[in-house]
Design an enzyme around this catalytic site. Sequence first.
Site, mmCIF file in Angstrom:
data_model
loop_
_atom_site.group_PDB
_atom_site.id
_atom_site.type_symbol
_atom_site.label_atom_id
_atom_site.label_comp_id
_atom_site.label_asym_id
_atom_site.label_seq_id
_atom_site.Cartn_x
_atom_site.Cartn_y
_atom_site.Cartn_z
ATOM 1 N N LEU A 148 7.194 16.733 -13.767
ATOM 2 C CA LEU A 148 7.451 17.913 -14.810
ATOM 3 C C LEU A 148 8.491 17.638 -16.148
ATOM 4 C CD1 LEU A 148 8.716 21.098 -14.021
ATOM 5 C CD2 LEU A 148 10.918 20.498 -13.531
ATOM 6 N N GLY A 149 7.458 17.310 -17.226
ATOM 7 C CA GLY A 149 7.399 16.657 -19.061
ATOM 8 C C GLY A 149 7.568 18.175 -19.218
ATOM 9 N N ILE A 151 5.147 19.729 -21.176
ATOM 10 C CA ILE A 151 3.986 20.993 -20.032
ATOM 11 C C ILE A 151 4.443 21.288 -19.034
ATOM 12 C CG2 ILE A 151 1.685 21.248 -19.822
ATOM 13 C CD1 ILE A 151 0.871 19.615 -22.006
ATOM 14 N N SER A 170 8.649 14.593 -9.684
ATOM 15 C CA SER A 170 8.779 13.592 -10.561
ATOM 16 C C SER A 170 8.798 12.516 -10.297
ATOM 17 C CB SER A 170 9.295 14.212 -12.341
ATOM 18 O OG SER A 170 8.307 15.072 -12.846
ATOM 19 N N ARG A 171 8.137 11.708 -10.824
ATOM 20 C CA ARG A 171 8.690 10.174 -10.459
ATOM 21 C C ARG A 171 10.203 10.067 -10.165
ATOM 22 N NH1 ARG A 171 4.472 7.030 -13.510
ATOM 23 N NH2 ARG A 171 6.154 8.031 -14.863
ATOM 24 N N ILE A 226 -4.458 20.187 -15.464
ATOM 25 C CA ILE A 226 -4.409 20.423 -16.765
ATOM 26 C C ILE A 226 -4.327 19.449 -17.366
ATOM 27 C CG2 ILE A 226 -4.289 23.564 -17.463
ATOM 28 C CD1 ILE A 226 -1.728 20.781 -16.982
ATOM 29 N N ARG A 228 -5.242 15.335 -16.277
ATOM 30 C CA ARG A 228 -6.547 14.321 -16.068
ATOM 31 C C ARG A 228 -7.195 14.329 -15.206
ATOM 32 N NH1 ARG A 228 -6.151 14.883 -20.965
ATOM 33 N NH2 ARG A 228 -5.330 13.330 -22.821
ATOM 34 N N ASP A 252 -9.410 22.070 -15.274
ATOM 35 C CA ASP A 252 -9.769 22.198 -16.856
ATOM 36 C C ASP A 252 -10.166 20.541 -17.425
ATOM 37 O OD1 ASP A 252 -10.114 23.299 -19.396
ATOM 38 O OD2 ASP A 252 -7.991 22.107 -20.171
ATOM 39 N N GLU A 257 -15.710 13.911 -17.580
ATOM 40 C CA GLU A 257 -16.213 14.690 -18.446
ATOM 41 C C GLU A 257 -17.212 14.372 -19.238
ATOM 42 O OE1 GLU A 257 -12.352 16.114 -20.098
ATOM 43 O OE2 GLU A 257 -11.352 16.307 -18.254
ATOM 44 N N HIS A 275 -12.635 21.280 -20.406
ATOM 45 C CA HIS A 275 -11.264 20.910 -21.749
ATOM 46 C C HIS A 275 -11.016 21.454 -22.325
ATOM 47 C CE1 HIS A 275 -8.799 17.132 -21.557
ATOM 48 N NE2 HIS A 275 -7.773 17.596 -22.498
HETATM 49 C C1 8YV Z 1 -7.536 17.059 -26.385
HETATM 50 C C2 8YV Z 1 -5.645 16.686 -25.035
HETATM 51 O O1 8YV Z 1 -8.109 17.383 -25.194
HETATM 52 O O2 8YV Z 1 -3.601 16.459 -26.210
HETATM 53 C C3 8YV Z 1 -4.611 15.908 -25.248
HETATM 54 O O3 8YV Z 1 -3.805 14.768 -24.560
HETATM 55 O O4 8YV Z 1 -6.521 16.063 -23.560
HETATM 56 C C4 8YV Z 1 -6.257 17.710 -25.842
HETATM 57 O O5 8YV Z 1 -5.285 18.270 -26.133
HETATM 58 C C5 8YV Z 1 -7.353 16.020 -26.998
HETATM 59 O O6 8YV Z 1 -6.632 15.690 -27.204
HETATM 60 C C6 8YV Z 1 -8.803 16.270 -27.841
HETATM 61 O O7 8YV Z 1 -9.128 14.836 -28.192
#
Ligand code: 8YV
Length: 311
Positions: A148-149, A151, A170-171, A226, A228, A252, A257, A275
């Site tokens: 819950l940062g 984003i 969250s931690r 969304i 990693r 995403d 990738e 992504h």
């Molecule tokens: C972008 C992201 O795809 O900000 C990030 O951490 O994963 C995305 O916004 C990335 O920064 C592009 O390199």
Amino acid sequence: MDRVLQIGPLLPSLERDMREHYDVVLLDDVPDGYLDEHGAEFAAAVASSRIGVDRALMDRLPSLRVIVNFGVGYETTDVEAAKERGIAVANTPDVLNDCVADTAVGGLIDVMRRFSAADRFVRRGDWTRGPFPLATKVSGKRVGILGLGRIGRAIARRLEGFDVEIAYHSRSRVEGVPYARMETPEKLAAWCDALIVATSGGAGTRGLVSAAVLEALGPDGYLVNISRGSVVDEPALVAALTGGRIAGAALDVFAHEPDVPAELLTLDSVVLLPHIGSATHETRRAMGDLAFRNLRNFMEKGTLITPVPEI
Ligand code: 8YV
């Protein structure tokens, strides 16, 4: 003119701004051995969340004083090594919160209401043979947010409009939010109908969404990622999806990738995105501007606008 090392391709407008003000060298273009001779000429490096600056590269850049990362996630840069060498590191937080949160909510609705699958159904001509199968309601459901940062909170704020119940893990406890904190990712997954992954990447969160978390999410549960690919145990996710042990996923991000596990390509219960969380003209421009402002500020005044918190 100060020399700046560019690591990998960047946003064209950022590359233009950099070239206008600095002598920019693209690492991909330099011949073998170039850095042995010229490495000490670079005070700054501009990288991205895709390709960062590792310890070995820092060793070849003895005068490096700053690394600017285009992207909020900077796990591809070795911040510990930077700290040891007194190198400042900046990222581009906040400016992408809206778009990444929009992507999470879009993915959640898409996978639960099966919009992408329904689109394929229409294009195949299947509608003429009968109706599309019923999907799952989103409004009123329980949504768990892992991380819950900034984003995660932007996602939660949007979801309040859907009358969903929200909890998070969250931690540490996040003060000043009206959402319940679950002690572990497993407990959050067991509680919710849909789990949204919004943590940072890197070693600290690797495999956090484990086979056990997916098991707890269960056959009626959905996963949205969304953040990693590394945060989710991808082979366990593929097994859970192909075995019907979770209901679906909107992804995403992926572990390797741009490679996506082949098993997912034919699954209608999965929404696959390349992504694109921050990939709008407006947001990428804002990220590029913030990255450039960090670089300029450091080169002119020795300070960063948005330094990463570890340094
Ligand atoms: C972008 C992201 O795809 O900000 C990030 O951490 O994963 C995305 O916004 C990335 O920064 C592009 O390199």
